[in-house]
Scaffold this active site. Structure first.
Site, mmCIF file in Angstrom:
data_model
loop_
_atom_site.group_PDB
_atom_site.id
_atom_site.type_symbol
_atom_site.label_atom_id
_atom_site.label_comp_id
_atom_site.label_asym_id
_atom_site.label_seq_id
_atom_site.Cartn_x
_atom_site.Cartn_y
_atom_site.Cartn_z
ATOM 1 N N LYS A 219 0.788 -1.041 0.117
ATOM 2 C CA LYS A 219 0.238 0.368 -0.136
ATOM 3 C C LYS A 219 0.805 1.123 0.067
ATOM 4 C CE LYS A 219 -3.952 -1.726 2.463
ATOM 5 N NZ LYS A 219 -5.247 -1.482 1.252
ATOM 6 N N ARG B 232 -10.735 -11.118 1.404
ATOM 7 C CA ARG B 232 -11.671 -12.202 0.608
ATOM 8 C C ARG B 232 -10.876 -13.448 0.758
ATOM 9 N NH1 ARG B 232 -11.780 -8.870 -4.782
ATOM 10 N NH2 ARG B 232 -11.685 -7.169 -3.257
#
Ligand code: BES
Ligand code: ZN
Ligand code: ZN
Length: 490
Positions: A269, A343
């Site tokens: 990130k 996920r």
């Protein structure tokens, strides 16, 4: 904090007191002369200092005319716009003001027309308890403000009052507990710390607990959870808590994403996105808070809390873009992006839960996509799934608690977009389109028959600035929603 309900008249109690008034109630006081208290407020209103507008707050000295030394007048706005949320907010302002004034005790008058006194009382206690919260653990130089120790609640009748206060306290304490977990350093709130907290809750509230460690995870093939956590010094865990409040009835599984820090992995990130990523275990915190509160409330429900937890960090063990893993369900998964890790761990957890724990339905909470923040800002959580009935009920519970959820469509076309060239599915299908929906579409691939709801809380779990009764950073979103939903189930 101690709440002291009483039917005594506030005039007679020696405690500075707050009164919440709509514009209409304020105007009416001008005409109607009554008690000394009402006359006193009428005088203030006459000189134009207070109109009852929303968010207005003034404090006046009573100069010995009545026993309370101060009166705090808080505006609720227009009568027709009055809502429980207005009352929560106004009540939060009273405790914030009381704290600023260094009051050890204060009172609040609960005189609501057109609204059930019980609902109003609950909203007042919520506003006070949630509005009082501050994460000050690491403020070593700032002197802590003295706490407000006692709040007198002036009610009309005592019926139900003690029960409502006790119940609301449990739920708000659980919410503040979730906030504490969210705000804590990632080097403290590790996977092993989440395990410890879960064990402590299990012990204190007599819940069943099963923790699957990395060796067992390997044995049973939870390879997605293992892959995400593989570069961390603290190994992944699957934590399962069970609360049995309803005998042989069916169970509801509540799952929560427990990424203790989301660096993005090798798809690192950037600066401005990475700083808050200790909040990526908010879903896990909701599970812990909800089970704790449910047990304290002795809810007549059977709940299974499931927490997959891992740290998404970089190092020589880090999983890589382009890798393919065989998931617990048997489906192969291409890693399109190591930052879509939530996920992955939830896919294994959902499959494990459905196959082994066989709940009647599954509800998961996850800070899954930045795109949900783009969609709804910090105000609403995204909701998707296969369980229309539960989604309707969660929507209603959200309207009641103001922890609002909104359904997004999970049409078949999105399912087709989860395809991968080299595996059964990719964790980066259709990117960068339909971010929150693609997160849900991926998860759906790992649920067979069990009715399932997914709630994307990436926007609501963590706030950039404080508002009303919600502080900056961890918001505790989700516990009040879940408890309201569970209580309303027949
Ligand atoms: N934890 C993040 C989502 C997130 C973003 C939470 C902002 C809170 C605030 C999640 O793991 C993530 O990084 N998602 C990616 C998915 C993408 C690579 C498909 C995202 O949202 O960019
Ligand atoms: Zn991520
Ligand atoms: Zn994440």
């Amino acid at each position: 904090m101690y709440f002291l309900p009483t039917t005594e008249h506030p005039e007679k109690k020696e405690v500075s007191s707050a009164i919440l008034l709509t514009e209409e109630q304020t105007a009416a006081l001008l005409k109607k002369k009554g008690s000394v208290l009402e006359d006193l407020i009428a005088q203030i209103v006459e000189c134009g200092d207070f109109k009852g507008e929303k968010d207005q707050l003034i404090v006046v000295h009573t100069h010995g005319k009545i026993k309370p030394k101060h009166l705090m007048l808080v505006g609720l706005g227009k009568q027709e716009e009055l809502s429980l949320e207005r009352i929560r907010r106004a009540s939060a302002y009273t405790i914030q003001k009381a704290k600023a004034m260094k009051l050890e005790k204060y009172g609040i008058i609960i005189p609501f027309e057109k609204m059930k006194e019980q609902d109003a009382l609950k909203a007042v206690v919520e506003g006070i308890m949630l509005g009082e919260y501050k994460f000050t653990k690491y403020k070593t130089e700032e002197k802590p403000k003295p706490k407000v120790k006692e709040v007198t609640l002036f009610v009309k009748k005592m019926e139900y009052v003690k029960d409502i206060i006790a119940e609301t306290q449990i739920v708000c304490e659980a919410t503040n507990f979730v906030r504490d977990l969210q705000n804590e350093n990632a080097y403290i709130m590790t996977t092993l710390m989440i395990e410890k907290i879960a064990r402590d809750i299990a012990k204190e509230h007599k819940l069943k607990i099963n923790v699957i460690d990395e060796k067992q995870l390997k044995k049973i093939g939870m390879n997605l959870l293992l892959a995400v956590g593989n570069a961390s010094r603290t190994p992944p865990r699957l934590i399962i808590l069970e609360y049995h409040g309803a005998g042989s009835e069916e169970s509801i599984a509540i799952l929560g994403k427990g990424i203790t820090f989301d660096s993005g992995g090798l798809n690192l990130k950037p600066t401005t996105k990475i700083e808050t990523m200790r909040m990526d275990m908010s879903g896990a915190a909701i599970v812990l808070g909800t089970l704790k509160a449910a047990a304290q409330l002795k809810l007549r429900k059977n709940l299974i809390g499931v927490i997959p937890t891992a740290e998404n960090i970089i190092g020589s063990g880090a999983y890589k873009p382009g890798d393919v893993y065989i998931s617990y369900s048997g489906k192969s998964v291409e890693i399109g992006n190591t930052d879509a890790e939530g996920r992955l761990i939830l896919a294994d957890a959902l499959a494990y839960t459905e196959i082994n724990l066989k709940p009647a339905k599954m509800i998961d909470f996850a800070t899954l996509t930045g795109a949900i923040l783009v969609t709804f800002g910090e105000y609403v959580a995204g909701m998707m799934g296969t369980d229309k009935e539960t989604m309707k009920k969660l929507f209603d519970a959200g309207q009641q608690t103001y922890e609002r959820v909104w359904e997004l469509p999970l049409y078949d076309e999105y399912m087709d977009e989860t395809k991968s060239d080299i595996a059964d599915v990719s964790n980066l299908g259709y990117w960068p389109n339909a971010g929150p929906i693609m997160g849900a579409a991926f998860l759906k691939k790992f649920v067979q028959k069990t009715p399932w709801t997914h709630i994307d809380i990436a926007g609501t779990a963590w706030w950039d600035k404080p508002r009303h009764y919600t502080p900056k950073n961890g918001t505790g979103f989700g516990v009040r929603l879940m408890i309201e939903y569970l209580k309303n189930l027949s």
